[in-house]
Design an enzyme around this catalytic site. Sequence first.
Site, short mmCIF file in Angstrom:
data_model
loop_
_atom_site.label_atom_id
_atom_site.label_comp_id
_atom_site.label_asym_id
_atom_site.label_seq_id
_atom_site.Cartn_x
_atom_site.Cartn_y
_atom_site.Cartn_z
NE ARG A 226 -37.63 -1.01 -5.43
CZ ARG A 226 -36.61 -0.72 -4.60
NH1 ARG A 226 -36.47 -1.37 -3.46
NH2 ARG A 226 -35.76 0.22 -4.91
CG HIS A 274 -38.29 0.42 1.37
ND1 HIS A 274 -38.90 0.41 0.15
CD2 HIS A 274 -36.99 0.16 1.12
CE1 HIS A 274 -38.00 0.17 -0.81
NE2 HIS A 274 -36.84 0.01 -0.23
#
Length: 307
Positions: A226, A274
């Site tokens: 993250r 991502h």
Amino acid sequence: MTQPAFYLHHPTNADAWAAAVRRLAPGLELRVWPEPPPQDGAVYALVWRPPVGFFDSIPNLKGVFALGAGVDDLAARTDLPHNVPLIRLTDAGMAQQMVEYVLFGVLRFQRDFDAYAAQQAEALWRAQSPRSASEVRVTVMGLGELGGAVARALAAFGYTVTGWSRSPREIEGVDCIHGLDALDAHLPKTDVLAAVLPSTPATRGLLDGARLDRLAQGAGVINVGRGDLIDIEALCARIDAGRLRGALLDVLPAEPLPADSPAWRCKSVLLTPHVAASTLPEPAIRQILVKLDGLRAGQPVSGAVER
Ligand code: GLV
């Protein structure tokens, strides 16, 4: 037991997820957002980043399955009652993809592909001095299903791998360390730092400027967990100054990354949107159906999130 119903929300790929549910669980009632939720009987939500208030509309919500590994957005919500079990995916095809992505990143540093890309822009034909895999000291932060698979794979490839986690772990071929003091002591012996950590109060901002300064001169950074782990401005400043070699970042503090972020223009930073490990509907739904049986039988279920 009567069959429960599924209420599905996926922001970009709902049709593929619905098709996988229909194929693998043809007997279950399925409603797909923005249709209204099933009104009768037990409902299990299958979700990825649902809109605010989504859970308020479900009358008999018995459990929530996140269609991914990370549950930071769900864990922080106020419309999801605390007594409703929240279950995340465990691997479901993601570990292999993470291994591929991180291996690419480590190879890019070890085999100097970043340097050759820069040389090509200058039409420069010059060999860099070679380094064997065992000379490259990789530290993998996070040793869950995904980080553990990454550490194991890199060790099998011949890299010198240290795995760091908050609590003790054991992985064959990997020197496992735990706790923040051990991390700080180990960073100076790290040539490539590969982070596979979730976003939690303990990980947010963990790689601040001071910790980045502890890394070995010329170290590379890979982040597939993250984005809020790393102070991105501090990272870019150190790369621009030649203190760190570069970075491969799949996750950023804000996604999409704003156009004015220094990361877009930082030399030797490779960005991907991502995509390091996507959830694949078929293996994910198979796994959810097994977890659902366990949940309904009152058994412990892997991936249950402590909230
Ligand atoms: C993706 O980032 C996931 O958490 O599955």
